[in-house]
Motif scaffolding. Structure first.
Motif, short mmCIF file in Angstrom:
data_model
loop_
_atom_site.label_atom_id
_atom_site.label_comp_id
_atom_site.label_asym_id
_atom_site.label_seq_id
_atom_site.Cartn_x
_atom_site.Cartn_y
_atom_site.Cartn_z
N ALA A 84 0.83 -1.21 0.00
CA ALA A 84 0.00 0.00 0.00
C ALA A 84 0.86 1.25 0.00
O ALA A 84 0.51 2.26 -0.64
N SER A 85 1.98 1.23 0.70
CA SER A 85 2.90 2.39 0.72
C SER A 85 3.45 2.65 -0.67
O SER A 85 3.54 3.80 -1.12
N ALA A 86 3.83 1.57 -1.38
CA ALA A 86 4.38 1.73 -2.73
C ALA A 86 3.32 2.26 -3.70
O ALA A 86 3.61 3.06 -4.59
N ASN A 99 7.14 3.07 -13.22
CA ASN A 99 6.29 2.00 -13.76
C ASN A 99 7.04 1.22 -14.82
O ASN A 99 7.58 1.81 -15.76
N ARG A 100 7.09 -0.09 -14.68
CA ARG A 100 7.65 -0.96 -15.69
C ARG A 100 6.47 -1.61 -16.43
O ARG A 100 5.79 -2.46 -15.85
N LEU A 123 5.52 -2.03 -10.44
CA LEU A 123 5.91 -0.72 -9.93
C LEU A 123 7.15 -0.83 -9.05
O LEU A 123 7.28 -1.77 -8.25
N ILE A 124 8.04 0.13 -9.22
CA ILE A 124 9.21 0.25 -8.34
C ILE A 124 9.07 1.58 -7.60
O ILE A 124 8.95 2.64 -8.23
N GLN A 136 13.51 0.39 -1.04
CA GLN A 136 13.00 0.19 -2.40
C GLN A 136 11.98 -0.95 -2.36
O GLN A 136 12.30 -2.07 -1.97
N ILE A 137 10.75 -0.63 -2.76
CA ILE A 137 9.67 -1.63 -2.72
C ILE A 137 9.24 -1.96 -4.15
O ILE A 137 9.03 -1.05 -4.96
N LEU A 138 9.15 -3.26 -4.42
CA LEU A 138 8.71 -3.74 -5.73
C LEU A 138 7.34 -4.38 -5.57
O LEU A 138 7.12 -5.19 -4.67
#
Length: 648
Positions: A372-374, A408-409, A414-415, A422-424
């Motif tokens: 949720a944070s990411a 966004n990939r 999402l990175i 760093q959250i994936l």
């Protein structure tokens, strides 16, 4: 009926009444002096002739002056003037009066077709009530509304721009936009689009778009541009008329001069008896040439074929389907393959977290908090479902952090940079890119989001999407309308895609595709429709997301879901379904097929009658009255046939 059309009707009515009165006087010999000297009828017949046809004669003169003489105005003028010289006053007037009757029918039919499209023009709001910071309300032009303005929309008023409902509940009427007669409810937090009518209560709406970017403005732009894109049939008729008219004029000239010249030489040299000159004087060939000209007037084709396509676009707009040009209506009538996106097209796009699967030593709260944070601040449907799950979670909630950076990939996930971590959040391919081990067990009917923080795998979240109730019915009806194959392209995982494909009866499913991969698949499918360098059948793509825009542009016909679709998708599409109802796709296919069938009927009927009467007139077997039927009568029949499109 417009005031202009009423005036035209009165003018033609007066001319017709005068003409019929003169015909009765002439045939019943009511005024002896006129019958003793028929030439006296000439000025009398000229009166209804110029009342009905002065604009045709004027158009002919202007065409000659501007060096663009070859049109139906020239044909009508030459034919009627020739008939006057031949002494056939009544027939000359009949040609012009009944030609104008045909034009009147055309104007009425166009008005009827335009009425359904014109309904869209009524969705334009005339004003907007803006609530200012001091509590006052200012009424301004919709063009002056700025993003972030709070709008007050009272019962019965139109929504001026797209926005989000901040307070108030109401039922809104979307019939003008979607063709759906049943009002729908709106509540605080929901999106509302411009052009809808507030049915009851007071709504406070925050503007999310300025007027020029709002739904109502885009719809009007699409409608205005629709007539510019002609179908192949219309382009053929335009080219046909361009070459056909001069050929007809010179053929009529040859018919008027050559037989007379041949007979004159033959009689002068003794090769032909004098009786043949007496039996076929020059005036006879002039009359036949005039008849030939009237028959050959291409009004039925030039009027009825564009009218058919215009009527088709009008019929579609009444159903809440915007077709950007008649060429797309023609293409969709010959559809062989329909390619569709999954999320938001076949499914509702209303994602909900179904299951939390944390890794060993990780709690569900920690897994959901990281994801949720990411995703905090993202508008993606999956992100919204994760945020909603966290807000409704049965645990002590912490305040969500706002990512410092996000990337966004496409097709992967999402990175996010949250504080120093760093959250994936994304698919297994995102984990593989960062060489993170993850659980490979996949859910059969749900999207899987893997979550990792600083290289450590936290677990996965399974998110389900509900299939639209109308999807299976729509696919069945598409096949009934002649679509041979339905193909689904999606970036979702293979198990999820195949589960949806089986449930809906989709013929082929391609999963785990990036936007570029979707374009490649469409290219492959387009090539499969080519045989010996010729395209057999056409391909349509249906999508709603911003990543669908390249595929919509590449396909023969791009169809966008307009209700929830992105602006990029709607801009790239050729046909827009305003209420996201997939059943509208077989409906527009049906309208397209009916339009093309009626246009073809008009072409075949008009050409058959004209060729028959042309041959008869050349041999003196058809008079001017037959020519009037072959021109005006056929035109009216074709117009009435085209007007069938206006029926539901």
């Amino acid at each position: 009926m417009s005031e202009k059309l009423k005036k035209e009707r009165s003018r033609v009515g007066i001319a017709l009444a005068l003409f019929l009165g003169l015909m009765i006087i002439e045939k019943m010999k009511l005024i002896s002096i006129l019958n003793e000297h028929p030439i006296y009828f000439l000025p009398l017949y000229l009166l209804p002739y110029f009342i009905s046809g002065y604009d045709v004669v004027r158009e002919c003169i202007l065409g000659i002056k501007n060096r663009r003489p070859f049109d139906e105005a020239l044909l009508m003028t030459i034919a009627t003037v020739g008939a006057f010289f031949a002494g056939e006053f009544a027939e000359a007037v009949a040609v012009m009066v009944f030609y104008q009757v045909g034009e009147l029918f055309q104007s009425y039919a166009v008005g009827q077709s335009r009425a359904s499209i014109k309904e869209l023009m009524n969705i334009v709001p005339e004003y907007a009530n803006v609530e200012r910071a001091d509590g006052s309300v200012e009424t301004i032009d919709p063009d002056e509304v700025e993003i972030g303005d709070i709008l007050l929309i009272k019962a019965g008023e139109k929504v001026p721009v797209d926005g989000i409902v901040r307070s108030g509940e109401s039922m809104i009427n979307t019939a003008a936009l979607t063709g759906e007669s049943v009002p729908r409810s709106v509540f605080p937090g929901e999106n509302i689009i411009s052009g809808c009518i507030n049915g009851e209560g007071l709504l406070r709406v925050e503007a999310t778009k300025c007027f020029e970017d709002s739904t109502v403005s885009k719809i009007l732009e699409l409608v205005e541009e629709a007539s510019e894109k002609k179908s192949k049939t219309e382009n053929f008729i335009t080219r046909f008329a361009r070459f056909y008219t001069p050929i007809v004029v010179f053929s009529a000239l040859a018919l008027a001069i050559l037989p007379t010249l041949i007979m004159f030489v033959g009689v002068t040299t003794g090769a032909l008896p004098k009786e043949i000159w007496q039996a076929h004087p020059p005036i006879t060939w002039l009359y036949r040439a005039c008849t030939f000209l009237v028959v050959s007037c291409p009004c039925a084709l030039v009027i009825s074929v564009p009218l058919s396509f215009f009527g088709g676009i009008g019929a579609a707009s009444r159903e809440g389907i915007l077709v950007k040009g008649s060429n797309y209506l023609e293409l969709i009538s010959k559809l062989s393959v329909l390619v569709t996106d999954k999320t938001g097209t076949l499914t509702k796009g209303n994602f909900a977290v179904e299951r939390l699967c944390p890794a060993e030593g990780v709690s569900e709260e920690e897994l959901l908090f990281a994801a949720a944070s990411a995703e905090n601040g993202s508008t993606h449907p999956i992100a919204k479902s994760i945020l909603l799950a966290y807000q409704e979670g049965d645990f002590v909630r912490r305040e969500l952090l706002i990512p410092k950076e996000t990337e966004n990939r496409s097709g992967k996930g999402l990175i996010a940079k949250v504080e120093d971590s760093q959250i994936l959040v994304g698919s297994g391919r995102l984990m593989e890119e960062f060489r993170i081990s993850y659980s490979e067990e996949e859910a059969e009917s749900a999207t899987v989001c893997h979550v990792a923080r600083d290289g450590a795998y936290l677990g996965k979240i399974t998110i389900a999407d509900e299939i639209k109730e109308s999807s299976r019915e729509a696919i069945l009806k598409m096949k009934m309308e002649g679509v041979k194959e339905v193909v689904m392209l999606t970036g979702d995982s293979k198990p999820v895609a195949e589960e949806v494909g089986r449930a809906l009866g989709v013929d082929r499913v391609y999963s785990e595709l990036l936007p570029a991969g979707k374009v490649e698949k469409v290219e492959e499918l387009l090539k499969s429709l080519e045989k010996n360098g010729k395209q057999e059948g056409y391909l349509a793509f249906v999508g709603d997301g911003i990543n669908d825009a390249p595929v919509l542009s590449r396909s023969d016909v791009g169809i966008a879901m307009g209700g929830m679709g992105s602006d990029a998708a709607i801009e790239a599409a050729d046909i827009v379904i305003m209420d996201d109802d997939l059943v509208k796709i077989p409906r527009v296919i049906s309208i397209g097929r009916r339009t093309v069938r009626i246009a073809t009927e008009n072409i075949v009927f008009a050409l058959a009658i004209k060729i028959l009467v042309l041959l008869l007139s050349a041999f003196g077997l058809a008079n001017m009255w037959a020519a009037v039927f072959a021109d005006v009568g056929v035109t009216v029949i074709c117009i009435v046939n085209a007007m069938r499109l206006l029926k539901r």
